[in-house]
Motif scaffolding. Structure first.
Motif, PDB file in Angstrom:
ATOM      1  N   MET B 161      -2.358  41.673  48.569  1.00 32.60           N
ATOM      2  CA  MET B 161      -2.862  41.615  49.945  1.00 32.60           C
ATOM      3  C   MET B 161      -4.013  40.622  50.047  1.00 32.60           C
ATOM      4  SD  MET B 161      -1.949  42.936  52.744  1.00 32.60           S
ATOM      5  CE  MET B 161      -2.156  41.336  53.450  1.00 32.60           C
ATOM      6  N   LEU B 162      -4.895  40.650  49.045  1.00 29.40           N
ATOM      7  CA  LEU B 162      -6.012  39.694  49.031  1.00 29.40           C
ATOM      8  C   LEU B 162      -5.468  38.264  49.106  1.00 29.40           C
ATOM      9  CD1 LEU B 162      -9.010  38.905  48.517  1.00 29.40           C
ATOM     10  CD2 LEU B 162      -8.460  38.936  46.093  1.00 29.40           C
ATOM     11  N   LYS B 163      -4.427  38.005  48.301  1.00 26.44           N
ATOM     12  CA  LYS B 163      -3.840  36.664  48.329  1.00 26.44           C
ATOM     13  C   LYS B 163      -3.131  36.413  49.649  1.00 26.44           C
ATOM     14  CE  LYS B 163      -1.355  36.562  44.611  1.00 26.44           C
ATOM     15  NZ  LYS B 163      -0.505  35.917  43.625  1.00 26.44           N
ATOM     16  N   GLY B 164      -2.526  37.473  50.184  1.00 27.82           N
ATOM     17  CA  GLY B 164      -1.789  37.335  51.441  1.00 27.82           C
ATOM     18  C   GLY B 164      -2.673  36.949  52.612  1.00 27.82           C
ATOM     19  N   THR B 165      -3.949  37.362  52.573  1.00 31.57           N
ATOM     20  CA  THR B 165      -4.822  37.045  53.706  1.00 31.57           C
ATOM     21  C   THR B 165      -5.008  35.546  53.867  1.00 31.57           C
ATOM     22  OG1 THR B 165      -6.782  37.263  52.336  1.00 31.57           O
ATOM     23  CG2 THR B 165      -6.140  39.203  53.619  1.00 31.57           C
ATOM     24  N   SER B 166      -4.658  34.777  52.817  1.00 32.70           N
ATOM     25  CA  SER B 166      -4.797  33.318  52.927  1.00 32.70           C
ATOM     26  C   SER B 166      -3.907  32.779  54.049  1.00 32.70           C
ATOM     27  CB  SER B 166      -4.436  32.654  51.604  1.00 32.70           C
ATOM     28  OG  SER B 166      -3.068  32.846  51.325  1.00 32.70           O
ATOM     29  N   LEU B 167      -2.860  33.535  54.409  1.00 35.45           N
ATOM     30  CA  LEU B 167      -1.962  33.071  55.467  1.00 35.45           C
ATOM     31  C   LEU B 167      -2.613  33.142  56.839  1.00 35.45           C
ATOM     32  CD1 LEU B 167       1.515  34.416  54.409  1.00 35.45           C
ATOM     33  CD2 LEU B 167       0.350  32.340  53.806  1.00 35.45           C
ATOM     34  N   ALA B 168      -3.752  33.846  56.927  1.00 42.42           N
ATOM     35  CA  ALA B 168      -4.470  33.894  58.202  1.00 42.42           C
ATOM     36  C   ALA B 168      -4.851  32.485  58.633  1.00 42.42           C
ATOM     37  CB  ALA B 168      -5.706  34.772  58.070  1.00 42.42           C
ATOM     38  N   SER B 169      -4.989  31.591  57.641  1.00 42.35           N
ATOM     39  CA  SER B 169      -5.383  30.222  57.975  1.00 42.35           C
ATOM     40  C   SER B 169      -4.295  29.496  58.763  1.00 42.35           C
ATOM     41  CB  SER B 169      -5.718  29.443  56.703  1.00 42.35           C
ATOM     42  OG  SER B 169      -4.584  29.336  55.878  1.00 42.35           O
ATOM     43  N   THR B 170      -3.051  29.996  58.699  1.00 40.45           N
ATOM     44  CA  THR B 170      -1.977  29.338  59.454  1.00 40.45           C
ATOM     45  C   THR B 170      -2.014  29.685  60.935  1.00 40.45           C
ATOM     46  OG1 THR B 170      -0.424  31.123  59.006  1.00 40.45           O
ATOM     47  CG2 THR B 170      -0.409  29.286  57.482  1.00 40.45           C
ATOM     48  N   VAL B 171      -2.760  30.744  61.297  1.00 44.14           N
ATOM     49  CA  VAL B 171      -2.902  31.051  62.716  1.00 44.14           C
ATOM     50  C   VAL B 171      -4.349  30.801  63.158  1.00 44.14           C
ATOM     51  CG1 VAL B 171      -0.946  32.593  63.016  1.00 44.14           C
ATOM     52  CG2 VAL B 171      -3.097  33.521  62.179  1.00 44.14           C
ATOM     53  N   THR B 172      -4.887  29.686  62.700  1.00 42.65           N
ATOM     54  CA  THR B 172      -6.178  29.136  63.110  1.00 42.65           C
ATOM     55  C   THR B 172      -7.414  29.898  62.637  1.00 42.65           C
ATOM     56  OG1 THR B 172      -6.406  30.300  65.222  1.00 42.65           O
ATOM     57  CG2 THR B 172      -5.153  28.250  65.252  1.00 42.65           C
ATOM     58  N   LEU B 173      -7.247  30.972  61.853  1.00 41.82           N
ATOM     59  CA  LEU B 173      -8.449  31.677  61.380  1.00 41.82           C
ATOM     60  C   LEU B 173      -9.068  30.902  60.215  1.00 41.82           C
ATOM     61  CD1 LEU B 173      -7.286  35.382  61.456  1.00 41.82           C
ATOM     62  CD2 LEU B 173      -8.917  34.274  62.955  1.00 41.82           C
ATOM     63  N   LEU B 174     -10.398  30.919  60.153  1.00 41.35           N
ATOM     64  CA  LEU B 174     -11.061  30.184  59.080  1.00 41.35           C
ATOM     65  C   LEU B 174     -11.510  31.125  57.971  1.00 41.35           C
ATOM     66  CD1 LEU B 174     -12.983  27.497  61.092  1.00 41.35           C
ATOM     67  CD2 LEU B 174     -11.073  27.157  59.531  1.00 41.35           C
ATOM     68  N   ASP B 175     -10.540  31.573  57.207  1.00 42.47           N
ATOM     69  CA  ASP B 175     -10.864  32.399  56.046  1.00 42.47           C
ATOM     70  C   ASP B 175     -11.123  31.452  54.868  1.00 42.47           C
ATOM     71  OD1 ASP B 175      -8.274  31.530  55.645  1.00 42.47           O
ATOM     72  OD2 ASP B 175      -7.886  33.163  54.248  1.00 42.47           O
TER      73      ASP B 175
END
Lengths: 230, 223
Positions: B161-175
């Motif tokens: 899940m920690l690695k999965g949150t990196s996909l938030a960057s594809t919907v404009t979030l700046l993680d």
């Protein structure tokens, strides 16, 4: 359904070829992964400490860092690296590295980290007596590896290899950020030009489900084949 | 080297969002997972089928597709746009959390289900024989055993899940990954940024790994 028509009026043919692209990337990636896994699993199993460390470093880094970050590293880094090497040989121009190649390589390296653990576990699970018995029987190393060790290994490793394949197949969707036209990228293009993202992304999900379903069936058959006699 | 030091505070700042997304999705995911695990083990056929297909679909498709359907796709649904739910679905932040929660929930439900299935029948029969009621059996015997059983697999899921949150960057979030990509694409120094961002991720996976190990030791009743 007109949106999925084959030919110029719909996206059916584009999505079909995009699916083939996804399969192609995943296949190339998993074989790059197997190749790396064979090397690094032997590192991890060797009695030389420095090789052990090397193997552990590889699996820790590429299983602990997000796939997307690895893809960005290769996507932005590969043409720089190639140009650097080219400069040594006296070539000064701009070189762009093929998106298929960088994509398959980055997914392959990640997939290899998972395969390494699978291979290592499989070798360790084989009874020592099997090695000893083969030696006593006077079999050549090549013969006993191919005829005795590997068939037994495959039976135990197949369920895990199936898992790695599923992970690899799903990871290929991330390559879409580099512009390679696979299922995700094609759906993005289609969604953009028809303004129907819900339909196209749902259809992409169906395509992935179809691929994972097919591969599950295939692996079940393989598992049956290698479990003969048990 | 200079870039590594320079980008470090920015990346560290972005890590907060990554941690936030991970913890929130895992928290909600536990409930979703428990809910579907209960459905799966229930005796009513339709509940089993629903739970089976839920986990099949969310585990059989890439997380990226799930986020895109929820963020880009659902915005197209007319009645959703007009309902009060639109407050939730128009934000990339909440869409990401919904997608992550549903995704991790699917994996978690499988982990819980198999944990409950491995509980020995004799233990439940013994508890029954001792005259404990159903609630007692569930909370005092089944649940603690299942939690202990599912810890190693759940630890892996936390890292995924920690690695999965990196996909938030594809919907404009700046993680963490989003900011790393931004720095890479403006400086064209991928290796340096990868080392810093990658180290932060590795540190977090290391912490999760050890946290689970300590928990496992604590819950080891046999000692």
């Amino acid at each position: 359904m007109g949106l999925l028509a084959y030919g110029d009026t719909g996206w059916g043919d584009e999505l079909f070829f995009a699916t083939l692209m996804t399969i192609a990337v995943a296949l190339v990636a998993i074989f790059i992964g197997f190749f790396l896994a064979a090397i690094f699993a032997s590192f991890k199993l060797s009695s030389i400490r420095i090789l052990n460390l090397f193997g552990s470093f590889y699996t820790t880094v590429f299983r602990g860092v997000p796939e997307l970050l690895v893809i960005y590293l290769f996507f932005f880094g590969s043409s720089g690296a190639v140009m650097y090497v080219a400069k040594i040989f006296g070539y000064d121009g701009y070189i762009e590295v093929n998106a298929f190649f960088t994509g398959a390589l980055s997914i392959g390296i990640i997939s290899g980290a998972y395969s390494t653990e699978v291979f290592r576990g499989a070798v360790q699970s084989i009874n020592k007596g099997q090695f000893e018995a083969s030696k006593v029987l006077g079999l050549k190393k090549k013969v006993y590896y191919y005829k005795i060790i590997i068939p037994q290994m495959l039976r135990l490793a197949l369920p895990n290899i199936s898992n790695v394949w599923q992970i690899t197949l799903k990871d290929t969707s991330l390559i879409s950020v580099t512009g390679l036209v696979e299922i995700m990228r094609q759906s993005y293009i289609a969604a953009g030009s028809t303004r129907d993202p819900l339909f196209f992304y749902s259809f992409a999900a169906v395509l992935y489900l179809f691929l994972t379903f097919l591969s599950m069936k295939l692996f079940n058959n393989l598992e049956k084949h290698y479990s003969r006699g048990y | 080297m200079e870039l590594m030091i320079e980008s470090f505070p920015r990346l560290l700042n972005a890590t907060i969002l990554t941690i936030e997304l991970t913890l929130l999705s895992l928290f909600f995911g536990i409930f979703v997972g428990a809910f579907f695990a209960v459905l799966r083990t229930s005796k009513i056929k339709i509940f089993q089928v629903i739970s089976y297909y839920y986990s099949y679909i969310f585990r059989g498709t890439p997380l990226l597709v799930q986020i895109f359907i929820i963020y880009f796709g659902l915005g197209q649904v007319e009645w959703l746009r007009e309902s009060f739910l639109w407050v939730v679905f128009k934000e990339p932040y909440s869409c990401a959390i919904i997608a992550f929660t549903l995704n991790t929930g699917a994996y978690t439900s499988e982990i819980f289900r198999s944990a409950f299935e491995t509980i020995q029948k004799g233990l439940i029969e013994a508890a029954d024989g001792l005259g404990l009621n159903k609630l007692h059996i569930f909370f005092k015997i089944k649940l603690p055993l299942a939690i202990k059983q599912s810890l190693p697999a759940y630890g892996n899921e936390m890292i995924l899940m920690l690695k999965g949150t990196s996909l938030a960057s594809t919907v404009t979030l700046l993680d963490l990954t989003g900011v790393a990509k931004h720095i890479i694409s403006t400086t064209f120094k991928p290796v340096e940024v990868f080392i810093v961002a990658g180290s932060i991720y590795l540190l977090m996976t290391f912490i999760i790994h050890n946290f689970i190990k300590i928990l496992e030791k604590k819950l080891d009743y046999s000692k």
